[in-house]
Design a protein around this motif. Structure first.
Motif, PDB file in Angstrom:
ATOM      1  N   GLN A   2       0.825  -1.199   0.000  1.00  0.00           N
ATOM      2  CA  GLN A   2       0.000   0.000   0.000  1.00  0.00           C
ATOM      3  C   GLN A   2       0.868   1.262   0.000  1.00  0.00           C
ATOM      4  O   GLN A   2       1.822   1.392   0.769  1.00  0.00           O
ATOM      5  CB  GLN A   2      -0.890   0.018   1.242  1.00  0.00           C
ATOM      6  N   ASP A   4       1.932   5.126   0.690  1.00  0.00           N
ATOM      7  CA  ASP A   4       1.703   6.076   1.773  1.00  0.00           C
ATOM      8  C   ASP A   4       0.956   7.314   1.273  1.00  0.00           C
ATOM      9  O   ASP A   4       0.501   8.121   2.073  1.00  0.00           O
ATOM     10  CB  ASP A   4       3.033   6.503   2.397  1.00  0.00           C
ATOM     11  N   ARG A 428      -4.903   4.620   6.241  1.00  0.00           N
ATOM     12  CA  ARG A 428      -4.707   3.234   5.853  1.00  0.00           C
ATOM     13  C   ARG A 428      -6.037   2.506   5.742  1.00  0.00           C
ATOM     14  O   ARG A 428      -6.824   2.508   6.688  1.00  0.00           O
ATOM     15  CB  ARG A 428      -3.834   2.516   6.892  1.00  0.00           C
TER      16      ARG A 428
END
Length: 432
Positions: A2, A4, A428
């Protein structure tokens, strides 16, 4: 892996102030084709997609259209150790505590059990769109450590504290005045201000704390004025009567807490239903925060919260689930039942104010509106993605919805965990 840096595309809704009417467009920003640029857990830009994408660089683009992006929900009163006694049948407050709550909370003396329950507790919160919780842990120091440790792993902004209770509870569920003080002080030193955690000094309620313990709670508040304080107030008529038997010098229930120096804008008072005029005056003067717990108040037959009456005095009310007497982890279902409670008193909870309440409104009650509760640039990227067509019934209703307010009201009345399409905590996406 993933990125940032994320660019979230969708219909963006965030509040600037509390809506005063059902059509108060000045109180919020709504962008039909909007975007949020997220970096290092923060919202760096918000606006029309065509404008924000120009600033996004190599950010990963996640397209949530046609869904609605709002700030993550904030639950201001919840009992972490009660996750396995939700929907326990047949009692009002004091009997319910003795029959279900206290036996269940004794299990949290086991640190492994507390850690296991903490993981499942936060899974449930996330699944229902809640990104910040204010929780009562059990009397055991380990339960508070489990709560904060699990939240830290998920990088969630949370408030919590171990309850202080030294009487009117079974063996294994009592501390002592000095023991409660020492444990709380140790937990404050360990967790308050660490990452996204805040500590709440937590005398459970007047019935389970002796005057000596209340003195110790007052000492903690004086020593740590930046900590929150949480307890219960005037939930049930029998509770009030018993409290005044135990504290015969008190003018009223709230005076017990006021007399030990606990009241301030950092204090959260769960329920606050059956209030005397002097108590309302004291709440207005000290800026302590009543917390409306609709599903719990109905489930235990406790009474009707006078939101409009308190607001007319300038008092800031929060709203919460109160799991486990509360019957749903969903802040949307809290709004659903809250709407009905207020209807019974000829008070109205229109959808704009409702969604403001569970986001920016609860953040205001906590004094955290600069960090959470909005989608403003420079705030923490706690975001929920909502699908108002998540069920057949909702989809059918939405065929006739023509305005944003109508869509929000469908979510408010028919929504639950099924409408939560995605949740972001500090930028997130969460496993669901």
């Amino acid at each position: 892996m993933q990125s940032d840096r994320l660019l979230l595309r969708g219909r963006v809704l965030t509040f600037k102030s509390e809506p005063q009417t059902p059509d108060d467009t000045s109180s919020y920003d709504y962008i039909e084709d909007g975007a949020l640029l997220i970096e290092d857990g923060m919202i760096r830009a918000r606006g029309a997609y065509c404008d924000v994408v120009a600033k996004a660089g190599d950010a990963e683009i996640i397209d949530h259209r046609p869904h609605l992006l709002t700030a993550g929900f904030i639950d201001t009163h919840i009992h972490f150790p009660q996750v396995q006694i939700v929907a326990s049948w047949g009692a009002q407050l004091l009997d319910w505590l003795n029959s279900y709550t206290f036996p269940e909370e004794t299990r949290f003396a086991d640190d492994d059990h507390a850690a296991s329950m903490a993981c499942r507790f936060f899974d449930l919160l996330i699944n229902h769109g809640t990104t910040t919780s204010v929780a009562f842990c059990s009397v055991h120091k380990g339960s508070a450590n489990a709560y904060f440790e699990e939240a830290e792993q998920r990088n969630m902004r949370v408030i919590g504290g171990k309850v202080m209770m030294d009487r009117n509870a079974p063996d294994g569920l009592r501390d002592t005045p000095i023991g409660g003080y020492d444990d709380s002080k140790e937990l404050i030193a360990k967790w308050h201000g660490r990452g996204r955690a805040h500590y709440a000094i937590t005398p459970r309620f007047a019935i389970t704390s002796t005057p000596d313990q209340m003195e110790m709670a007052g000492a903690l508040v004086a020593e740590h004025p930046d900590c929150y304080v949480q307890t219960h107030l005037s939930e049930n008529r029998n509770e009030i009567a018993y409290t005044l038997e135990l504290y015969p010098r008190a003018k009223d229930y709230l005076d017990v807490y006021q007399g030990y120096g606990l009241l301030s804008s950092k204090m959260l008072l769960g329920h606050s239903i059956h209030l005397e005029p002097r108590e309302i005056d004291a709440l207005a003067e000290t800026k302590a925060r009543p917390v409306f717990c609709p599903t719990s108040n109905l489930f235990l037959g406790s009474g009707l919260f006078d939101d409009a009456g308190l607001r007319a005095r300038g008092i800031t009310n929060a709203i919460a689930t109160d799991i486990g007497a509360g019957t749903s982890y969903s802040m949307l279902q809290s709004l659903n039942e809250g709407y009905k409670i207020l209807q019974l008193q000829d008070q109205k909870l229109h959808p704009l104010r409702a969604f403001h309440w569970i986001t920016r409104g609860n953040a205001l009650a906590l004094g955290l509106e600069d960090k959470i509760g909005t989608l403003d640039e420079g705030t923490e990227a706690d975001i929920v993605v909502l699908n108002a067509r998540a069920t057949d019934a909702m989809s059918l209703r939405m065929e006739r919805a023509e305005t944003l307010s109508e869509e929000l009201f469908v979510l408010q009345m028919l929504g639950d965990d099924r409408v939560i399409d995605e949740v972001y905590v500090a930028g997130r996406p969460q496993k669901r």
